[in-house]
Design an enzyme around this catalytic site. Structure first.
Site, PDB file in Angstrom:
ATOM      1  N   LYS A 210      -7.224   2.296  -7.548  1.00  0.00           N
ATOM      2  CA  LYS A 210      -9.201   1.334  -6.606  1.00  0.00           C
ATOM      3  C   LYS A 210      -9.200   0.640  -7.992  1.00  0.00           C
ATOM      4  CE  LYS A 210      -9.735   3.956  -3.164  1.00  0.00           C
ATOM      5  NZ  LYS A 210      -9.036   4.861  -2.936  1.00  0.00           N
ATOM      6  N   GLN A 211     -10.079  -0.200  -7.594  1.00  0.00           N
ATOM      7  CA  GLN A 211     -10.143  -1.697  -7.896  1.00  0.00           C
ATOM      8  C   GLN A 211     -10.813  -1.292  -9.544  1.00  0.00           C
ATOM      9  OE1 GLN A 211     -10.587  -1.237  -5.097  1.00  0.00           O
ATOM     10  NE2 GLN A 211     -11.488  -2.458  -3.593  1.00  0.00           N
TER      11      GLN A 211
END
Length: 370
Positions: free
Chosen positions: A181-182
């Site tokens: 994920k980011q």
């Protein structure tokens, strides 16, 4: 050159905060979780945040906290990670799928009302690949029909649509922090809401159903072990401090891909709706023109060191869903057509220009071969 599909962005600040936890007496249920929750709530602009051990757990707790149960229906998308539908099944409710918009790949909001019945209790939109759904319209439909809204923002931390952050408009929303994920907490997720009762229920249920006082062997309701640990929370605090940097890095990599891929015949770069003020790039997913053998292209990429995945395989065609509900090909034609054409290319914060060039050139050779 070997280029993996994803990779986390960890600095000395993350190591510092994790070591701080290791030197303390708290490894679970301590101050870092509370600090992370407060900072996440402030970032999204919600009153409450509840940290959990995964985005899946967060979605499950929201479904349960809203009283959704056996015989109820929740409208969602078949083009997502399977957890966004499974969380409904955990409570013996039924996910009701609506086909997707062929450009944004999000749920087709224009078709939601077609699927509302007397059993419908909620709408669960997913911000696919970090592109927000038009939540104003989803909320309008929900209010018209007396439905709750559960916002699956697991892929969309920091994304904005018409000036509103992803996760800011549902009755509750969930972010996830898996390593691709980011931002990451290793494993973990966060529920955000403005509803105090939802927050209280989720805090209790994540902690084996204990009450607000946390009495160790006093369980007020059925609960689960969905707690986030202190090490994960410390990692999350450090990542959240750097969130603007992390999102900017991913934007830069996406821009490099866009510039190089736009002119390649047979490739469609990701579409971003004009109403999106900020795309939060979770993955970089291209689509191949009809007639190109996607699987052969992926085999070529793998053989030449380039990681890739099909994103997503439709939920309704997963073996379990076919067996349980009798879904078949043709039920959601837009989803199926899109799913057969997608490839996620290597995408992470510190991907270099040289690596992007290699991926693009390898993809060009694959397309020329097949």
């Amino acid at each position: 050159m070997r280029i993996p599909l994803s990779g986390p962005d960890i600095t000395e600040r993350e190591i510092e905060l994790v070591n701080e936890v290791l030197r303390s007496r708290w490894l679970s249920m301590g101050p870092k979780v509370k600090e992370f929750e407060e900072k996440m709530a402030a970032y999204v602009g919600r009153r409450f945040a509840v940290a959990v051990n995964s985005g899946t757990s967060g979605l499950h707790l929201l479904v349960r906290s809203l009283g959704i149960g056996e015989g109820d229906e929740v409208i969602t998308t078949p083009f997502s990670f399977v957890a966004s539908a499974n969380c409904i099944l955990y409570e013996r409710a039924r996910p009701v799928f609506v086909d997707i918009d062929p450009l944004t790949l999000n749920i087709d909001v224009d078709r939601i009302e077609e699927k509302i019945t007397e059993r419908t209790r909620a709408i669960l939109p997913v911000h696919v690949f970090g592109q927000p759904v038009d939540m104003e319209r989803v909320r309008e439909i929900a209010q018209k029909h007396g439905l709750a809204v559960i916002e699956d923002a697991c892929e969309a931390i920091g994304a904005e649509y018409r000036g509103r952050k992803a996760g800011a408009q549902g009755d509750g929303a969930v972010f996830a922090f898996y390593p691709n994920k980011q931002m990451t907490t290793g494993e973990g997720g966060v529920i955000v809401t403005d509803d105090e009762e939802i927050a209280k229920l989720c805090r209790s249920m994540r902690n084996q159903g204990r009450g607000e006082d946390g009495a160790w062997l006093c369980h007020e309701r059925l609960g689960f072990n969905y707690r986030m640990d202190e090490l994960s929370a410390a990692l999350g605090i450090a990542q959240l401090e750097r969130i603007e940097e992390l999102l900017a890095k991913r934007e830069k990599v996406a821009r490099m891909y866009n510039e190089r891929l736009r002119e390649i015949e047979g490739v469609k770069v990701p579409y971003v709706a004009p109403e999106v003020n900020r795309m939060s790039w979770f993955v970089y997913v291209i689509r191949l023109e009809e007639g190109i053998d996607r699987d052969k292209v992926m085999e070529y990429l793998t053989a030449h060191g380039v990681g890739s995945r099909p994103y997503f395989t439709p939920i309704h065609l997963q073996p379990f869903y076919v067996e349980q509900f009798g879904y078949k090909e043709g039920d959601f034609p837009v989803t199926e057509r899109v799913a057969k054409s997608t490839i996620a290319l290597p995408f992470y914060n510190n991907l270099t220009e040289e690596q992007v060039d290699y991926v693009v050139k390898t993809l060009e050779r694959a397309l020329a071969t097949f």
